[in-house]
Design a protein around this motif. Structure first.
Motif, short mmCIF file in Angstrom:
data_model
loop_
_atom_site.label_atom_id
_atom_site.label_comp_id
_atom_site.label_asym_id
_atom_site.label_seq_id
_atom_site.Cartn_x
_atom_site.Cartn_y
_atom_site.Cartn_z
N LEU A 33 46.79 -14.79 -0.19
CA LEU A 33 46.68 -13.53 0.54
C LEU A 33 47.70 -13.42 1.69
CD1 LEU A 33 42.78 -13.47 0.81
CD2 LEU A 33 44.21 -12.28 -0.87
N ALA A 34 48.45 -14.48 1.91
CA ALA A 34 49.37 -14.55 3.05
C ALA A 34 50.46 -13.49 2.99
CB ALA A 34 50.00 -15.93 3.12
N PHE A 35 50.91 -13.11 4.17
CA PHE A 35 52.00 -12.13 4.33
C PHE A 35 52.84 -12.57 5.53
CE2 PHE A 35 48.19 -10.63 6.49
CZ PHE A 35 48.65 -10.40 7.79
N PRO A 36 54.07 -12.11 5.63
CA PRO A 36 54.90 -12.48 6.78
C PRO A 36 54.21 -12.08 8.09
CG PRO A 36 56.24 -11.43 5.11
CD PRO A 36 54.81 -11.26 4.68
N GLY A 37 54.12 -13.02 9.01
CA GLY A 37 53.47 -12.78 10.28
C GLY A 37 51.99 -13.12 10.31
N ALA A 38 51.43 -13.58 9.19
CA ALA A 38 50.02 -13.98 9.17
C ALA A 38 49.81 -15.19 10.06
CB ALA A 38 49.57 -14.28 7.74
N VAL A 39 48.68 -15.23 10.74
CA VAL A 39 48.36 -16.33 11.64
C VAL A 39 46.96 -16.84 11.34
CG1 VAL A 39 48.01 -17.05 14.04
CG2 VAL A 39 49.87 -15.46 13.46
N LEU A 40 46.87 -18.15 11.09
CA LEU A 40 45.59 -18.83 10.94
C LEU A 40 45.40 -19.71 12.15
CD1 LEU A 40 45.69 -19.97 7.21
CD2 LEU A 40 44.74 -17.88 8.16
N ALA A 41 44.31 -19.50 12.87
CA ALA A 41 43.97 -20.27 14.05
C ALA A 41 42.88 -21.25 13.64
CB ALA A 41 43.48 -19.33 15.15
N ALA A 58 49.93 -25.23 2.73
CA ALA A 58 51.39 -25.31 2.60
C ALA A 58 51.81 -25.45 1.14
CB ALA A 58 51.92 -26.48 3.42
N ALA A 59 51.13 -26.30 0.40
CA ALA A 59 51.46 -26.49 -1.01
C ALA A 59 51.31 -25.18 -1.78
CB ALA A 59 50.57 -27.58 -1.62
N ALA A 60 50.28 -24.41 -1.45
CA ALA A 60 50.07 -23.13 -2.13
C ALA A 60 51.14 -22.10 -1.77
CB ALA A 60 48.68 -22.59 -1.80
N LEU A 61 51.80 -22.29 -0.63
CA LEU A 61 52.92 -21.42 -0.25
C LEU A 61 54.23 -21.88 -0.89
CD1 LEU A 61 52.28 -20.84 3.57
CD2 LEU A 61 51.95 -19.19 1.71
N THR A 71 51.44 -33.46 15.56
CA THR A 71 50.77 -33.79 16.81
C THR A 71 51.74 -34.03 17.96
OG1 THR A 71 48.93 -34.74 15.59
CG2 THR A 71 49.11 -35.36 17.89
N PHE A 72 52.81 -34.77 17.70
CA PHE A 72 53.74 -35.10 18.78
C PHE A 72 54.96 -34.20 18.82
CE2 PHE A 72 51.24 -38.93 18.08
CZ PHE A 72 50.77 -39.13 19.36
N THR A 73 55.26 -33.55 17.71
CA THR A 73 56.42 -32.65 17.68
C THR A 73 56.02 -31.21 17.99
OG1 THR A 73 56.17 -32.35 15.30
CG2 THR A 73 57.74 -34.03 16.04
N ILE A 74 54.75 -30.92 18.05
CA ILE A 74 54.15 -29.62 18.35
C ILE A 74 54.27 -28.65 17.18
CG2 ILE A 74 53.95 -27.68 19.97
CD1 ILE A 74 53.53 -30.48 21.29
N ILE A 75 55.45 -28.51 16.61
CA ILE A 75 55.63 -27.56 15.50
C ILE A 75 56.58 -28.13 14.46
CG2 ILE A 75 57.46 -26.28 16.68
CD1 ILE A 75 56.17 -23.77 15.21
N LYS A 76 56.26 -27.86 13.22
CA LYS A 76 57.15 -28.19 12.11
C LYS A 76 57.34 -26.93 11.28
CE LYS A 76 56.13 -33.08 11.74
NZ LYS A 76 55.68 -34.17 10.87
N GLU A 77 58.57 -26.72 10.88
CA GLU A 77 58.91 -25.56 10.05
C GLU A 77 59.20 -26.04 8.64
OE1 GLU A 77 61.96 -23.04 11.71
OE2 GLU A 77 61.39 -23.62 13.75
N TYR A 78 58.66 -25.34 7.65
CA TYR A 78 58.87 -25.68 6.25
C TYR A 78 59.29 -24.43 5.50
CZ TYR A 78 55.86 -29.68 7.45
OH TYR A 78 55.31 -30.79 8.04
N GLU A 79 60.17 -24.61 4.53
CA GLU A 79 60.53 -23.51 3.64
C GLU A 79 59.62 -23.58 2.42
OE1 GLU A 79 62.41 -20.76 3.65
OE2 GLU A 79 62.78 -21.25 5.74
N GLY A 80 58.89 -22.52 2.18
CA GLY A 80 58.08 -22.43 0.98
C GLY A 80 58.76 -21.51 -0.01
N THR A 81 58.37 -21.59 -1.26
CA THR A 81 58.96 -20.69 -2.25
C THR A 81 58.43 -19.27 -2.08
OG1 THR A 81 57.26 -21.31 -3.86
CG2 THR A 81 59.37 -22.51 -3.95
N LYS A 82 57.23 -19.13 -1.48
CA LYS A 82 56.64 -17.81 -1.25
C LYS A 82 56.96 -17.30 0.15
CE LYS A 82 52.95 -18.69 -4.49
NZ LYS A 82 51.53 -18.90 -4.69
N LEU A 83 56.74 -18.13 1.15
CA LEU A 83 56.97 -17.77 2.55
C LEU A 83 57.28 -19.03 3.35
CD1 LEU A 83 53.86 -15.46 3.13
CD2 LEU A 83 56.23 -14.71 3.27
#
Length: 172
Positions: A33-41, A58-61, A71-83
């Protein structure tokens, strides 16, 4: 719906999950159901399965490779085939530090953001998001409590057939 048409932020939905595989299946269903800008808290006690959930999401994306908690890097960015997938862990941050880091810029990007320990930075989360709380009910079983804020996320809960609880449910 409230007066601005964004849905009732007090609505609360629940889903009881019997296994890790069922948790992953729920994460996969949300990713569909994800779309660009979706946020899961995402919140939950230590060991409740937040990172397991994030990996399945992530795997589903379409993210390939290893996804682990930032935890220590705060954020990780991944390229998914969908988003693109932006995975945050704000456990070690204060609200002020999160604000200074500009984490909110990810919330309006082209990808999907999943924030572990999101309640810490709730004040800077976007006005529309899906709060998820993982509660341990057994060795592998969990209760997932969903609190949608905004129409898209209310629609997600309805589409997934989640149970509106008495605490959150009330008639208009």
């Amino acid at each position: 719906m409230n007066s601005n048409g964004t849905g009732d932020p007090s609505n609360r939905y629940e889903l009881d999950i019997a296994s890790e595989r069922a948790t992953a299946a729920f994460a996969e269903a949300l990713a569909e159901l994800a779309f660009p800008g979706a946020v899961l808290a995402l919140d939950g006690d230590l060991g409740a399965g937040k990172t397991h959930f994030a990996k399945a999401y992530a795997a589903a994306l379409g993210v390939t490779g290893i996804v682990n908690s930032p935890t220590f890097t705060i954020i990780k960015e991944y390229e998914g085939t969908k988003l693109p997938f932006y995975h945050m862990d704000v456990y070690r941050l204060s609200l002020e530090e999160a604000d200074e880091l500009g984490l909110d810029e990810y919330f309006h990007g082209n990808g999907v953001t999943l924030v572990e320990w999101a309640s810490i930075i709730e004040q800077i989360l976007p006005p529309e998001r899906l709060h998820l709380r993982l509660e341990t009910t057994g060795a592998e079983s969990r209760r997932i409590v969903c609190r949608p804020v905004g129409r898209p996320y209310e629609a997600w809960c309805a589409r997934l057939g989640l149970r509106l609880t008495e605490e959150g449910g009330h008639s208009a």
